[in-house]
Each structure stands twice: as structure tokens, then as C-alpha cells.
Scaffold this motif. Structure first.
Motif, PDB file in Angstrom:
ATOM      1  N   ALA A 155      -0.637  15.531 -86.019  1.00 43.58           N
ATOM      2  CA  ALA A 155       0.673  16.149 -86.239  1.00 43.58           C
ATOM      3  C   ALA A 155       1.645  15.203 -86.932  1.00 43.58           C
ATOM      4  CB  ALA A 155       1.255  16.623 -84.913  1.00 43.58           C
ATOM      5  N   ALA A 156       1.482  13.902 -86.699  1.00 45.12           N
ATOM      6  CA  ALA A 156       2.406  12.936 -87.306  1.00 45.12           C
ATOM      7  C   ALA A 156       2.295  12.914 -88.819  1.00 45.12           C
ATOM      8  CB  ALA A 156       2.132  11.541 -86.747  1.00 45.12           C
ATOM      9  N   LEU A 157       1.139  13.311 -89.330  1.00 38.55           N
ATOM     10  CA  LEU A 157       0.946  13.296 -90.773  1.00 38.55           C
ATOM     11  C   LEU A 157       1.610  14.480 -91.470  1.00 38.55           C
ATOM     12  CD1 LEU A 157      -2.845  12.306 -90.995  1.00 38.55           C
ATOM     13  CD2 LEU A 157      -0.862  10.861 -91.457  1.00 38.55           C
ATOM     14  N   THR A 158       1.907  15.541 -90.710  1.00 40.94           N
ATOM     15  CA  THR A 158       2.424  16.768 -91.331  1.00 40.94           C
ATOM     16  C   THR A 158       3.750  16.529 -92.035  1.00 40.94           C
ATOM     17  OG1 THR A 158       1.331  18.103 -89.637  1.00 40.94           O
ATOM     18  CG2 THR A 158       3.075  19.157 -90.917  1.00 40.94           C
ATOM     19  N   GLY A 159       4.723  15.968 -91.313  1.00 48.08           N
ATOM     20  CA  GLY A 159       6.038  15.714 -91.910  1.00 48.08           C
ATOM     21  C   GLY A 159       5.959  14.728 -93.060  1.00 48.08           C
ATOM     22  N   LEU A 160       5.146  13.700 -92.896  1.00 50.79           N
ATOM     23  CA  LEU A 160       4.993  12.701 -93.954  1.00 50.79           C
ATOM     24  C   LEU A 160       4.408  13.334 -95.216  1.00 50.79           C
ATOM     25  CD1 LEU A 160       5.067   9.761 -94.929  1.00 50.79           C
ATOM     26  CD2 LEU A 160       2.783   9.462 -93.920  1.00 50.79           C
ATOM     27  N   THR A 161       3.411  14.178 -95.053  1.00 50.13           N
ATOM     28  CA  THR A 161       2.772  14.826 -96.199  1.00 50.13           C
ATOM     29  C   THR A 161       3.751  15.737 -96.928  1.00 50.13           C
ATOM     30  OG1 THR A 161       0.610  14.768 -95.119  1.00 50.13           O
ATOM     31  CG2 THR A 161       0.902  16.358 -96.904  1.00 50.13           C
ATOM     32  N   GLU A 162       4.507  16.532 -96.178  1.00 48.58           N
ATOM     33  CA  GLU A 162       5.479  17.432 -96.808  1.00 48.58           C
ATOM     34  C   GLU A 162       6.576  16.640 -97.518  1.00 48.58           C
ATOM     35  OE1 GLU A 162       5.636  21.600 -94.550  1.00 48.58           O
ATOM     36  OE2 GLU A 162       6.361  19.946 -93.309  1.00 48.58           O
ATOM     37  N   ALA A 163       6.970  15.503 -96.951  1.00 52.80           N
ATOM     38  CA  ALA A 163       8.003  14.677 -97.590  1.00 52.80           C
ATOM     39  C   ALA A 163       7.489  14.073 -98.892  1.00 52.80           C
ATOM     40  CB  ALA A 163       8.451  13.587 -96.639  1.00 52.80           C
ATOM     41  N   VAL A 204      -4.119  17.614 -92.562  1.00 47.89           N
ATOM     42  CA  VAL A 204      -3.000  17.203 -91.702  1.00 47.89           C
ATOM     43  C   VAL A 204      -2.744  18.173 -90.561  1.00 47.89           C
ATOM     44  CG1 VAL A 204      -1.909  15.957 -93.602  1.00 47.89           C
ATOM     45  CG2 VAL A 204      -1.251  18.330 -93.145  1.00 47.89           C
ATOM     46  N   THR A 205      -3.420  19.318 -90.539  1.00 53.78           N
ATOM     47  CA  THR A 205      -3.231  20.267 -89.440  1.00 53.78           C
ATOM     48  C   THR A 205      -4.365  20.224 -88.423  1.00 53.78           C
ATOM     49  OG1 THR A 205      -4.225  22.006 -90.835  1.00 53.78           O
ATOM     50  CG2 THR A 205      -1.818  21.876 -90.771  1.00 53.78           C
ATOM     51  N   ARG A 206      -5.268  19.259 -88.565  1.00 53.67           N
ATOM     52  CA  ARG A 206      -6.322  19.108 -87.561  1.00 53.67           C
ATOM     53  C   ARG A 206      -5.720  18.523 -86.284  1.00 53.67           C
ATOM     54  NH1 ARG A 206      -8.892  22.762 -88.382  1.00 53.67           N
ATOM     55  NH2 ARG A 206      -6.976  23.242 -89.519  1.00 53.67           N
ATOM     56  N   ALA A 239      -7.071  22.454-105.616  1.00 55.18           N
ATOM     57  CA  ALA A 239      -8.102  21.480-105.234  1.00 55.18           C
ATOM     58  C   ALA A 239      -7.516  20.340-104.401  1.00 55.18           C
ATOM     59  CB  ALA A 239      -8.784  20.929-106.479  1.00 55.18           C
ATOM     60  N   LEU A 240      -6.245  20.011-104.625  1.00 52.28           N
ATOM     61  CA  LEU A 240      -5.593  18.949-103.857  1.00 52.28           C
ATOM     62  C   LEU A 240      -4.842  19.492-102.647  1.00 52.28           C
ATOM     63  CD1 LEU A 240      -4.051  16.799-106.752  1.00 52.28           C
ATOM     64  CD2 LEU A 240      -6.108  16.288-105.431  1.00 52.28           C
ATOM     65  N   GLY A 241      -4.113  20.582-102.851  1.00 56.14           N
ATOM     66  CA  GLY A 241      -3.192  21.069-101.831  1.00 56.14           C
ATOM     67  C   GLY A 241      -3.850  21.676-100.610  1.00 56.14           C
ATOM     68  N   VAL A 271       2.342  25.090-102.270  1.00 55.87           N
ATOM     69  CA  VAL A 271       0.983  25.300-101.767  1.00 55.87           C
ATOM     70  C   VAL A 271       0.755  24.502-100.492  1.00 55.87           C
ATOM     71  CG1 VAL A 271      -1.467  24.975-102.276  1.00 55.87           C
ATOM     72  CG2 VAL A 271       0.062  25.878-104.030  1.00 55.87           C
ATOM     73  N   VAL A 272       1.144  23.228-100.496  1.00 59.53           N
ATOM     74  CA  VAL A 272       0.956  22.392 -99.307  1.00 59.53           C
ATOM     75  C   VAL A 272       1.822  22.897 -98.155  1.00 59.53           C
ATOM     76  CG1 VAL A 272       1.266  20.069 -98.357  1.00 59.53           C
ATOM     77  CG2 VAL A 272       0.283  20.367-100.633  1.00 59.53           C
ATOM     78  N   SER A 273       3.084  23.189 -98.422  1.00 57.57           N
ATOM     79  CA  SER A 273       3.997  23.626 -97.354  1.00 57.57           C
ATOM     80  C   SER A 273       3.532  24.948 -96.744  1.00 57.57           C
ATOM     81  CB  SER A 273       5.420  23.767 -97.909  1.00 57.57           C
ATOM     82  OG  SER A 273       5.910  22.530 -98.358  1.00 57.57           O
ATOM     83  N   ASN A 274       3.168  25.905 -97.584  1.00 56.34           N
ATOM     84  CA  ASN A 274       2.725  27.189 -97.058  1.00 56.34           C
ATOM     85  C   ASN A 274       1.359  27.084 -96.384  1.00 56.34           C
ATOM     86  OD1 ASN A 274       4.988  28.057 -98.655  1.00 56.34           O
ATOM     87  ND2 ASN A 274       4.125  30.113 -98.590  1.00 56.34           N
ATOM     88  N   GLY A 275       0.499  26.221 -96.929  1.00 54.47           N
ATOM     89  CA  GLY A 275      -0.795  26.023 -96.287  1.00 54.47           C
ATOM     90  C   GLY A 275      -0.641  25.459 -94.887  1.00 54.47           C
ATOM     91  N   ILE A 276       0.244  24.470 -94.742  1.00 57.40           N
ATOM     92  CA  ILE A 276       0.496  23.884 -93.424  1.00 57.40           C
ATOM     93  C   ILE A 276       1.106  24.921 -92.491  1.00 57.40           C
ATOM     94  CG2 ILE A 276       1.928  22.205 -92.202  1.00 57.40           C
ATOM     95  CD1 ILE A 276       1.555  20.311 -94.561  1.00 57.40           C
ATOM     96  N   ALA A 277       2.112  25.659 -92.997  1.00 60.45           N
ATOM     97  CA  ALA A 277       2.771  26.664 -92.162  1.00 60.45           C
ATOM     98  C   ALA A 277       1.792  27.745 -91.712  1.00 60.45           C
ATOM     99  CB  ALA A 277       3.938  27.289 -92.926  1.00 60.45           C
TER     100      ALA A 277
END
Length: 238
Positions: free
Chosen positions: A81-89, A75-77, A66-68, A129-135
């Protein structure tokens, strides 16, 4: 390409787990560790401990999804793009901080029992979940997005009809990893009174009872393998 047949070998783990949860089956197998005597694995039936453990893991995974997934989509809209690295960190902090430390910090606020355990499981299981979802979402061919846009699809339709279906295999791999991680992590929750199969391990260590430790470890391992196999069973094949 025609879909590949799904092998049935993975289902051996759920079958073996169910077999060992039958009363007196596992204690008899562990008798050699107790000098030939059938060990007492406690008053609570093993199947009940397994259900509690499964409930902790599935409850945490429901919150993780529900969160991930929405976070990965957000962050992939375009132009984010700047939010992607921050979110994964930020989500990665859940695995860099030791699980015991997270649980210990949660206890003063949430008390003992299920709630601090679920918090630890959610923080620990969110990363894959977040990392694979973004990838998976970033790996979608931009040409396919252009085709969908040319067909008149709205951004929402592109997401649900093109991007999420194509990224589903990668996302499911993250869910499998998160679930397996949390089966092991949930055993620590027994020390906080959350119950589950970790109770066998905690009691075994305190009583110096090898049979209890082995029983908890074997059943936890089989539960992790079973959930991994069942999720993989529903994963799309090429």
C-alpha cells in the motif's frame, strides 16, 4: 441485469470525420472563411495527416498500457500500500510539467521527429491509466477475493479471473481520458517534425491562415471524439 443497448449516436463522430477527410469536402465548407474562395489546405492529403496523427496516439497508448497496467497491478498487491501514493505522485509529474517543456528537454537527446513526441505523449497519458487502474483494483470487494481464494484460485488466477474483469470499466475510463488527452497533445508534436493534424495548425498560425487553423482544430477534435466513442462502444455495460 440485462445488458443495456448501446446507442449508435457516438458513431456519428467517426462518420463525420471520414466525411470531412474526403478530398475537397472540408475546403469547400471553409470557403466562407476565405472570402468565398476554396482554401488550399496544403499538398499533403488530410487523410494522410489524420493517419499519422492516429498512429502517434495509438503508438503512445500501446506503451502507456504496457507500462501503466502492470504498474497498477504491482502496487495494489497485498502489503504494498505504501507504494500506491508514491506511484501516483511520480506518474503525476507527467501532467504537472508542461508538455512543451518535456518535449524541449527530450529534443537534445532524442532529436526532432516522432521519438520526443512519443515520449511526451507517454508521460502525459500515463496518469489516467495508472490512477484509474489503481482505483479499480482497490475497489474490488475483499469478500470476492476471499471467495476466489476459498475456491482454490491462485493469486494469478484471482487477478485475471476476478480483479481485472471487475476493474475493467474504471480502467477503460482512464484509457478513454488518456487517449483524448493525447489527441490534443499530439498536435504539439508537429512543431518537432512529427507531422499529423497539428501541422495544419502550426502552418496556419505562421501564415495567419484561419482556414488551416480551423481545419486542424476541427479534425483533431473529431478524432478525439471518435476514439472516445469507439472505446466507449466496447466498454462493458451493466
Amino acid at each position: 441485469m440485462r445488458p443495456k443497448r448501446r446507442g449508435g449516436w457516438g458513431l456519428i463522430w467517426p462518420a463525420l470525420l471520414l466525411l470531412l477527410l474526403i478530398p475537397n469536402v472540408l475546403p469547400r465548407l471553409l470557403a466562407p472563411l476565405s472570402g468565398g474562395e476554396i482554401p488550399n489546405l496544403g499538398d499533403t492529403p488530410l487523410w494522410r495527416l489524420a493517419l499519422v496523427h492516429l498512429g502517434l496516439v495509438l503508438g503512445a497508448e500501446a506503451v502507456v498500457l504496457a507500462l501503466g497496467v502492470p504498474l497498477a497491478v504491482l502496487v495494489t498487491r497485498p502489503n504494498r500500500a505504501a507504494l500506491t501514493g508514491l506511484t501516483e505522485a511520480l506518474t503525476g509529474l507527467g501532467q504537472t510539467v508542461p508538455t512543451l517543456a518535456i518535449l524541449a528537454l527530450a529534443v537534445p537527446t532524442l532529436g526532432l521527429g516522432v521519438r520526443p513526441t512519443l515520449l511526451g505523449l507517454v508521460l502525459y497519458g500515463l496518469v489516467p491509466v495508472v490512477s484509474n487502474g489503481i482505483a479499480g483494483l482497490l475497489a474490488v470487494d475483499p469478500a470476492l477475493r476471499d471467495v476466489a481464494r476459498g475456491m482454490g484460485m491462485t493469486p494469478r488466477q484471482q487477478l485475471y479471473r476476478v480483479e481485472l474483469p471487475l476493474s475493467l470499466p474504471v480502467l477503460l475510463a482512464g484509457i478513454r481520458t488518456s487517449t483524448v488527452y493525447n489527441v490534443g497533445t499530439a498536435t504539439i508534436g508537429a512543431a518537432l517534425g512529427a507531422g499529423g493534424l497539428g501541422l495544419l495548425i502550426i502552418n496556419g498560425l505562421s501564415e495567419q491562415n484561419t482556414s488551416l487553423v480551423v481545419a486542424g482544430a476541427v479534425l483533431s477534435g473529431l478524432l478525439a471524439l471518435s476514439l472516445d466513442a469507439l472505446i466507449g462502444w466496447f466498454a462493458p455495460r451493466e
